[in-house]
Design a protein around this motif. Structure first.
Motif, PDB file in Angstrom:
ATOM      1  N   ALA A   1      11.086  -4.915  -4.122  1.00 16.03           N
ATOM      2  CA  ALA A   1      12.147  -4.220  -4.873  1.00 16.03           C
ATOM      3  C   ALA A   1      11.559  -3.399  -6.005  1.00 16.03           C
ATOM      4  O   ALA A   1      12.165  -2.443  -6.478  1.00 16.03           O
ATOM      5  CB  ALA A   1      13.146  -5.223  -5.428  1.00 16.03           C
ATOM      6  N   LYS A   2      10.353  -3.790  -6.439  1.00 10.97           N
ATOM      7  CA  LYS A   2       9.777  -3.159  -7.622  1.00 10.97           C
ATOM      8  C   LYS A   2       8.287  -3.024  -7.386  1.00 10.97           C
ATOM      9  O   LYS A   2       7.620  -4.017  -7.057  1.00 10.97           O
ATOM     10  CB  LYS A   2      10.045  -4.099  -8.815  1.00 10.97           C
ATOM     11  CG  LYS A   2       9.455  -3.655 -10.108  1.00 10.97           C
ATOM     12  CD  LYS A   2       9.906  -4.568 -11.238  1.00 10.97           C
ATOM     13  CE  LYS A   2       9.169  -4.170 -12.505  1.00 10.97           C
ATOM     14  NZ  LYS A   2       9.742  -4.803 -13.687  1.00 10.97           N
TER      15      LYS A   2
ATOM     16  N   ARG B   1       2.994   7.070  -0.278  1.00 11.09           N
ATOM     17  CA  ARG B   1       4.030   6.734   0.717  1.00 11.09           C
ATOM     18  C   ARG B   1       4.303   5.245   0.620  1.00 11.09           C
ATOM     19  O   ARG B   1       3.362   4.441   0.618  1.00 11.09           O
ATOM     20  CB  ARG B   1       3.544   7.019   2.148  1.00 11.09           C
ATOM     21  CG  ARG B   1       3.258   8.473   2.433  1.00 11.09           C
ATOM     22  CD  ARG B   1       2.723   8.639   3.867  1.00 11.09           C
ATOM     23  NE  ARG B   1       2.393  10.015   4.125  1.00 11.09           N
ATOM     24  CZ  ARG B   1       3.274  10.938   4.532  1.00 11.09           C
ATOM     25  NH1 ARG B   1       4.531  10.590   4.768  1.00 11.09           N
ATOM     26  NH2 ARG B   1       2.899  12.182   4.718  1.00 11.09           N
ATOM     27  N   GLY B   2       5.567   4.854   0.578  1.00  8.18           N
ATOM     28  CA  GLY B   2       5.882   3.433   0.539  1.00  8.18           C
ATOM     29  C   GLY B   2       7.347   3.177   0.828  1.00  8.18           C
ATOM     30  O   GLY B   2       8.176   4.087   0.762  1.00  8.18           O
ATOM     31  N   THR B   3       7.645   1.899   1.188  1.00 10.42           N
ATOM     32  CA  THR B   3       9.009   1.465   1.483  1.00 10.42           C
ATOM     33  C   THR B   3       9.400   0.365   0.500  1.00 10.42           C
ATOM     34  O   THR B   3       8.657  -0.607   0.338  1.00 10.42           O
ATOM     35  CB  THR B   3       9.095   0.910   2.923  1.00 10.42           C
ATOM     36  OG1 THR B   3       8.702   1.935   3.835  1.00 10.42           O
ATOM     37  CG2 THR B   3      10.508   0.444   3.254  1.00 10.42           C
ATOM     38  N   PHE B   4      10.537   0.532  -0.169  1.00 12.83           N
ATOM     39  CA  PHE B   4      11.030  -0.452  -1.128  1.00 12.83           C
ATOM     40  C   PHE B   4      12.289  -1.105  -0.548  1.00 12.83           C
ATOM     41  O   PHE B   4      13.000  -0.489   0.250  1.00 12.83           O
ATOM     42  CB  PHE B   4      11.339   0.239  -2.468  1.00 12.83           C
ATOM     43  CG  PHE B   4      10.088   0.811  -3.100  1.00 12.83           C
ATOM     44  CD1 PHE B   4       9.414   0.117  -4.091  1.00 12.83           C
ATOM     45  CD2 PHE B   4       9.568   2.025  -2.655  1.00 12.83           C
ATOM     46  CE1 PHE B   4       8.237   0.623  -4.634  1.00 12.83           C
ATOM     47  CE2 PHE B   4       8.390   2.540  -3.197  1.00 12.83           C
ATOM     48  CZ  PHE B   4       7.725   1.838  -4.187  1.00 12.83           C
ATOM     49  N   THR B   5      12.533  -2.366  -0.936  1.00 13.52           N
ATOM     50  CA  THR B   5      13.715  -3.098  -0.463  1.00 13.52           C
ATOM     51  C   THR B   5      14.528  -3.513  -1.679  1.00 13.52           C
ATOM     52  O   THR B   5      14.028  -4.267  -2.532  1.00 13.52           O
ATOM     53  CB  THR B   5      13.290  -4.341   0.347  1.00 13.52           C
ATOM     54  OG1 THR B   5      12.454  -3.902   1.416  1.00 13.52           O
ATOM     55  CG2 THR B   5      14.499  -5.061   0.912  1.00 13.52           C
TER      56      THR B   5
ATOM     57  N   ASP C   1      19.297  -3.168  -6.546  1.00 11.99           N
ATOM     58  CA  ASP C   1      18.432  -2.428  -7.474  1.00 11.99           C
ATOM     59  C   ASP C   1      16.993  -2.305  -6.983  1.00 11.99           C
ATOM     60  O   ASP C   1      16.482  -3.194  -6.303  1.00 11.99           O
ATOM     61  CB  ASP C   1      18.416  -3.129  -8.848  1.00 11.99           C
ATOM     62  CG  ASP C   1      19.764  -3.051  -9.550  1.00 11.99           C
ATOM     63  OD1 ASP C   1      20.462  -2.036  -9.374  1.00 11.99           O
ATOM     64  OD2 ASP C   1      20.122  -4.021 -10.249  1.00 11.99           O
ATOM     65  N   PHE C   2      16.353  -1.204  -7.375  1.00  9.42           N
ATOM     66  CA  PHE C   2      14.922  -1.004  -7.080  1.00  9.42           C
ATOM     67  C   PHE C   2      14.257  -0.326  -8.266  1.00  9.42           C
ATOM     68  O   PHE C   2      14.928   0.290  -9.111  1.00  9.42           O
ATOM     69  CB  PHE C   2      14.741  -0.167  -5.804  1.00  9.42           C
ATOM     70  CG  PHE C   2      15.326   1.208  -5.890  1.00  9.42           C
ATOM     71  CD1 PHE C   2      14.589   2.278  -6.409  1.00  9.42           C
ATOM     72  CD2 PHE C   2      16.633   1.464  -5.471  1.00  9.42           C
ATOM     73  CE1 PHE C   2      15.141   3.560  -6.511  1.00  9.42           C
ATOM     74  CE2 PHE C   2      17.190   2.742  -5.564  1.00  9.42           C
ATOM     75  CZ  PHE C   2      16.438   3.788  -6.092  1.00  9.42           C
ATOM     76  N   GLU C   3      12.934  -0.436  -8.335  1.00  9.06           N
ATOM     77  CA  GLU C   3      12.158   0.270  -9.363  1.00  9.06           C
ATOM     78  C   GLU C   3      10.843   0.754  -8.754  1.00  9.06           C
ATOM     79  O   GLU C   3      10.066  -0.047  -8.227  1.00  9.06           O
ATOM     80  CB  GLU C   3      11.872  -0.645 -10.556  1.00  9.06           C
ATOM     81  CG  GLU C   3      11.115   0.101 -11.652  1.00  9.06           C
ATOM     82  CD  GLU C   3      10.701  -0.799 -12.820  1.00  9.06           C
ATOM     83  OE1 GLU C   3      11.582  -1.451 -13.420  1.00  9.06           O
ATOM     84  OE2 GLU C   3       9.488  -0.842 -13.105  1.00  9.06           O
TER      85      GLU C   3
END
Ligand code: MBD
Ligand code: FE
Length: 279
Positions: free
Chosen positions: A117-118, A175-179, A185-187
């Motif tokens: 998430a962060k 490049r990246g994937t956030f959950t 919420d994400f950071e």
């Protein structure tokens, strides 16, 4: 920088063509009635232009030669995404009540590394550019936070190069994937990308030079936000004051996609979330 291979239009074009083939985006079964209608109208539009402007054999042969070179350079993905995709995106998303999106462009790669998430996008030691800390929330159009939503991010480095399409850059750089967490919420920490010129040494560059256009896109961060039961949102985020926000070669800027960065010491903060439409 620091590599013995240089970025060329032909190399990034070949990578973009290969990427498109691998992702098999062209899976739709063609309906003969649609093909008949659409192909005929496009061909007739060309006939109409030839008649109206009395196109000569020299001009016809210049076109033929240029079209052949677009394929040789692998620049069909670039040409189509720069000059055509924005209208396809407009038509495909006109029903949306949630977040505005924009074109994907030629440089998306699926399955980028998961960051939770962060986190910080993968980058080199001393990656140039002002650090950027981006917080946001993913919600549905009814205001429900979407826990577990995916936010995939990709952007160019300070020299305008994308990993996997220019040589000498680590595979997943920027490049990246956030959950999103249980509150949606994400950071994301990254660096501010620079304004970007599409390759000028290939066929698209030749067209731009021959027509007296420019090759610039404003600085942008690409993103795809998705959640179960919701439409996939493809967007790009822009920075206020960029001189190319009003004359993007790819016509992909919308006012709703312009960020409001706040200086915070050695970095900048941005707040930008996504509202996803139900499927
Ligand atoms: C890009 O980086 C881009 O985003 C688009 C749409 C076209 C060419 C290069
Ligand atoms: Fe881009």
């Amino acid at each position: 920088a620091g590599t013995n291979e240089t970025a060329t239009a032909a190399k990034s074009g070949a990578s973009a063509t290969e990427r498109f083939r691998t992702d098999k985006k062209a899976g739709a079964q063609a309906d003969p009635e649609r093909v008949n209608l659409l192909a005929r109208e496009v061909i007739e539009a060309v006939h109409d232009t030839i008649r109206r402007h009395k196109v000569t054999y020299d001009e016809y042969n210049a076109l033929k030669s240029w079209l052949i070179s677009v394929g040789d350079d692998g620049e069909w993905p670039l040409f189509l995404d720069v000059w055509i995709e924005h209208v396809v995106e407009e038509v495909a998303t006109e029903h949306r009540e949630g977040n505005k999106g924009t074109i994907e462009g030629p440089y998306y790669v699926p399955n980028s590394p998961e960051q939770g998430a962060k986190g910080t996008l993968p980058m080199r030691d001393g990656e140039s550019g002002t650090p950027l800390v981006w917080t946001g929330k993913v919600t549905s159009t009814s205001g429900q936070p979407l826990a577990g939503a995916k936010v995939e991010v990709w952007h160019a480095d300070a020299d305008g190069f994308y990993s996997q399409f220019a040589p000498g850059i680590p595979e997943w750089n920027l490049r990246g994937t956030f959950t999103a967490d249980e509150n949606g919420d994400f950071e994301i920490t990254t660096i501010r990308p620079a304004p970007y010129q599409i390759p000028t040494d290939g066929s698209c560059g030749k067209l731009i030079a021959a027509a007296g256009w420019h090759a610039w896109r404003p600085a942008h961060i690409h993103v795809k936000a998705s959640a179960d039961g919701h439409e996939l949102l493809t967007a790009q985020l822009y920075f206020p004051g960029d001189e190319h926000n009003s004359d993007d070669i790819a016509s992909a800027v919308k006012p709703e996609l312009i960020l409001d960065p706040k200086p915070a010491g050695d970095h900048e903060t941005i707040e930008y979330g996504f509202v996803l439409d139900p499927v």
